[in-house]
Structure formats: structure tokens, C-alpha cells
Motif scaffolding. Structure first.
Motif, PDB file in Angstrom:
ATOM      1  N   ALA A 188      29.146  51.940  44.469  1.00  0.00           N
ATOM      2  CA  ALA A 188      28.744  51.597  43.108  1.00  0.00           C
ATOM      3  C   ALA A 188      29.127  52.777  42.226  1.00  0.00           C
ATOM      4  N   ILE A 189      29.439  52.494  40.960  1.00  0.00           N
ATOM      5  CA  ILE A 189      29.790  53.551  40.008  1.00  0.00           C
ATOM      6  C   ILE A 189      28.717  53.576  38.929  1.00  0.00           C
ATOM      7  N   LEU A 190      28.166  54.765  38.707  1.00  0.00           N
ATOM      8  CA  LEU A 190      27.151  54.931  37.669  1.00  0.00           C
ATOM      9  C   LEU A 190      27.587  55.992  36.684  1.00  0.00           C
ATOM     10  N   LYS A 191      27.224  55.789  35.453  1.00  0.00           N
ATOM     11  CA  LYS A 191      27.393  56.809  34.418  1.00  0.00           C
ATOM     12  C   LYS A 191      25.986  57.141  33.976  1.00  0.00           C
ATOM     13  N   GLY A 192      25.530  58.337  34.361  1.00  0.00           N
ATOM     14  CA  GLY A 192      24.125  58.650  34.173  1.00  0.00           C
ATOM     15  C   GLY A 192      23.320  57.739  35.073  1.00  0.00           C
ATOM     16  N   GLU A 193      22.383  57.013  34.510  1.00  0.00           N
ATOM     17  CA  GLU A 193      21.539  56.084  35.272  1.00  0.00           C
ATOM     18  C   GLU A 193      22.048  54.641  35.188  1.00  0.00           C
ATOM     19  N   THR A 194      23.148  54.419  34.461  1.00  0.00           N
ATOM     20  CA  THR A 194      23.627  53.063  34.193  1.00  0.00           C
ATOM     21  C   THR A 194      24.738  52.657  35.148  1.00  0.00           C
ATOM     22  N   LEU A 195      24.550  51.513  35.803  1.00  0.00           N
ATOM     23  CA  LEU A 195      25.597  50.954  36.656  1.00  0.00           C
ATOM     24  C   LEU A 195      26.735  50.469  35.762  1.00  0.00           C
ATOM     25  N   ILE A 196      27.957  50.924  36.048  1.00  0.00           N
ATOM     26  CA  ILE A 196      29.104  50.516  35.234  1.00  0.00           C
ATOM     27  C   ILE A 196      30.164  49.779  36.053  1.00  0.00           C
ATOM     28  N   GLY A 197      29.966  49.661  37.381  1.00  0.00           N
ATOM     29  CA  GLY A 197      30.947  48.937  38.185  1.00  0.00           C
ATOM     30  C   GLY A 197      30.879  49.301  39.644  1.00  0.00           C
ATOM     31  N   TRP A 198      31.963  48.993  40.336  1.00  0.00           N
ATOM     32  CA  TRP A 198      32.079  49.333  41.746  1.00  0.00           C
ATOM     33  C   TRP A 198      33.536  49.637  42.047  1.00  0.00           C
ATOM     34  N   CYS A 199      33.766  50.318  43.162  1.00  0.00           N
ATOM     35  CA  CYS A 199      35.125  50.638  43.581  1.00  0.00           C
ATOM     36  C   CYS A 199      35.169  50.693  45.095  1.00  0.00           C
ATOM     37  N   GLY A 200      36.371  50.667  45.624  1.00  0.00           N
ATOM     38  CA  GLY A 200      36.458  50.745  47.069  1.00  0.00           C
ATOM     39  C   GLY A 200      37.853  50.938  47.608  1.00  0.00           C
ATOM     40  N   ILE A 201      37.873  51.352  48.837  1.00  0.00           N
ATOM     41  CA  ILE A 201      39.075  51.384  49.670  1.00  0.00           C
ATOM     42  C   ILE A 201      38.806  50.320  50.719  1.00  0.00           C
ATOM     43  N   GLN A 202      39.611  49.261  50.699  1.00  0.00           N
ATOM     44  CA  GLN A 202      39.361  48.083  51.530  1.00  0.00           C
ATOM     45  C   GLN A 202      40.630  47.708  52.279  1.00  0.00           C
ATOM     46  N   GLN A 203      40.482  46.837  53.249  1.00  0.00           N
ATOM     47  CA  GLN A 203      41.651  46.336  53.948  1.00  0.00           C
ATOM     48  C   GLN A 203      42.235  45.153  53.179  1.00  0.00           C
ATOM     49  N   SER A 204      43.551  45.069  53.170  1.00  0.00           N
ATOM     50  CA  SER A 204      44.238  43.922  52.580  1.00  0.00           C
ATOM     51  C   SER A 204      45.367  43.517  53.527  1.00  0.00           C
ATOM     52  N   GLU A 205      46.113  42.514  53.136  1.00  0.00           N
ATOM     53  CA  GLU A 205      47.197  42.020  53.990  1.00  0.00           C
ATOM     54  C   GLU A 205      48.269  43.081  54.238  1.00  0.00           C
ATOM     55  N   GLN A 206      48.524  43.958  53.264  1.00  0.00           N
ATOM     56  CA  GLN A 206      49.553  44.991  53.413  1.00  0.00           C
ATOM     57  C   GLN A 206      49.042  46.238  54.123  1.00  0.00           C
ATOM     58  N   GLY A 207      47.767  46.481  54.075  1.00  0.00           N
ATOM     59  CA  GLY A 207      47.166  47.718  54.584  1.00  0.00           C
ATOM     60  C   GLY A 207      45.938  48.004  53.725  1.00  0.00           C
ATOM     61  N   HIS A 208      45.599  49.250  53.565  1.00  0.00           N
ATOM     62  CA  HIS A 208      44.437  49.580  52.744  1.00  0.00           C
ATOM     63  C   HIS A 208      44.792  49.469  51.258  1.00  0.00           C
ATOM     64  N   GLU A 209      43.838  48.929  50.513  1.00  0.00           N
ATOM     65  CA  GLU A 209      43.995  48.797  49.070  1.00  0.00           C
ATOM     66  C   GLU A 209      42.850  49.523  48.384  1.00  0.00           C
ATOM     67  N   ILE A 210      43.077  49.890  47.135  1.00  0.00           N
ATOM     68  CA  ILE A 210      41.973  50.400  46.336  1.00  0.00           C
ATOM     69  C   ILE A 210      41.644  49.363  45.272  1.00  0.00           C
ATOM     70  N   ALA A 211      40.365  49.270  44.975  1.00  0.00           N
ATOM     71  CA  ALA A 211      39.880  48.313  43.979  1.00  0.00           C
ATOM     72  C   ALA A 211      38.921  49.036  43.044  1.00  0.00           C
ATOM     73  N   ILE A 212      39.038  48.734  41.777  1.00  0.00           N
ATOM     74  CA  ILE A 212      38.138  49.275  40.757  1.00  0.00           C
ATOM     75  C   ILE A 212      37.729  48.118  39.861  1.00  0.00           C
ATOM     76  N   VAL A 213      36.432  47.898  39.728  1.00  0.00           N
ATOM     77  CA  VAL A 213      35.916  46.886  38.817  1.00  0.00           C
ATOM     78  C   VAL A 213      34.904  47.583  37.920  1.00  0.00           C
ATOM     79  N   LEU A 214      35.234  47.674  36.639  1.00  0.00           N
ATOM     80  CA  LEU A 214      34.373  48.342  35.663  1.00  0.00           C
ATOM     81  C   LEU A 214      33.928  47.369  34.592  1.00  0.00           C
ATOM     82  N   ASP A 215      32.715  47.557  34.114  1.00  0.00           N
ATOM     83  CA  ASP A 215      32.249  46.833  32.942  1.00  0.00           C
ATOM     84  C   ASP A 215      33.199  47.172  31.789  1.00  0.00           C
ATOM     85  N   ASP A 216      33.498  46.208  30.932  1.00  0.00           N
ATOM     86  CA  ASP A 216      34.477  46.447  29.868  1.00  0.00           C
ATOM     87  C   ASP A 216      34.070  47.593  28.937  1.00  0.00           C
TER      88      ASP A 216
END
Length: 161
Positions: A61-89
């Protein structure tokens, strides 16, 4: 300014994730899925925690101060490991900072190559075009993605310059 912090995704209350995961501005850039309720968020978090437990993977999970602003990860995908970032706009400007941290983790996890898969609804990013050793179209999960192949060591070295 509050600093960005990362914590295990399962430490975040499901109701805090709902507004980000269900926001129209977030959903338009993700593969199509049902609108989340608390039960579906719990299932999603459990799946992400299972991914986090795999060798070479990490989900936070990604927080700025006490506020949740998104999530990120290193995950498996069809090609190999991928990175993902999902942030509130409201926090999209923090994407490069999160990206740099993910690349450092990729280096620490000894990945040589990682991928970023951006849904076709996303614009091309010059930042990623310059970093990628290869950019190509991928079809996964019934959708079209622009895939950026990144050499971890080169990206980390460049980020630390």
C-alpha cells in the motif's frame, strides 16, 4: 509535505481501498472488473498477498502521511516480473517517486529485466520510452497493452545519477 510510505497491503482496512479501486479515473486504465465491495476487496487483497508471498514479488500500500493514495507491486506476468502502480488521481504526480522505489526493490530482489504493462487507454510515456530497452504490444486477459521492457540495473543506475 508528507513523505511517501509503503506498508503491507493487508494492514489497510478494505473500506479505505474502495474509493481508489472503484474510482472512474482509476478503473478506465485497468482491466475491466466488477465494482468492488468490502468482500471483493478482501478477496483481492488476499490474492495480492499470495502474490507478495512468491519469490521475487512484493505488493505494498502507498501512503502519503496517514492517507492511503494507492498500491504498487512487483508481480508475476506472462513475460516475467512486472511492476504495477495504481495511484489515486489526486496523487498521479508521485508516480515517478513510486517507480524509483519499485526499481530499487527490483534491484534488491536481483531481477535483471522487469515489465510494465499499460492498458491501451493510457498514453505513451516518453519517460518510459527513454528507459525501455524494448517497447511492444501485448495481448493479455482479453485486452491490449503497451509493454515496456526495462533493464533493472540500467534504470537504477540512471535513477541514482
Amino acid at each position: 509535505m508528507d513523505s511517501i510510505q509503503f506498508q503491507s497491503l493487508n494492514t489497510v482496512a478494505p473500506q479505505k481501498l474502495l474509493p481508489i479501486l472503484n474510482k472512474t479515473s482509476t478503473r478506465k486504465h485497468l482491466i475491466q472488473h466488477d465494482v468492488f465491495d468490502e468482500s471483493l476487496v478482501r478477496q483481492w487483497v488476499n490474492a495480492k498477498m499470495a502474490e507478495d508471498a512468491k519469490a521475487g514479488c512484493l505488493v505494498r500500500a502507498i501512503l502519503k502521511g496517514e492517507t492511503l493514495i494507492g498500491w504498487c507491486g512487483i508481480q508475476q506476468s506472462e513475460q516475467g516480473h512486472e511492476i504495477a502502480i495504481v495511484l489515486d488521481d489526486s496523487s498521479w504526480g508521485l508516480g515517478k517517486t513510486v517507480f524509483k522505489q519499485l526499481m530499487i526493490w527490483c534491484h534488491e530482489l536481483q531481477h535483471h529485466t522487469v515489465y510494465i504493462h499499460l492498458l491501451h487507454t493510457r498514453p505513451s510515456y516518453r519517460f518510459l520510452d527513454k528507459l525501455a530497452q524494448r517497447t511492444f504490444e501485448t495481448n493479455m486477459m482479453g485486452d491490449k497493452f503497451t509493454t515496456y521492457e526495462l533493464n533493472v540495473e540500467k534504470v537504477v543506475r540512471r535513477a541514482l545519477e
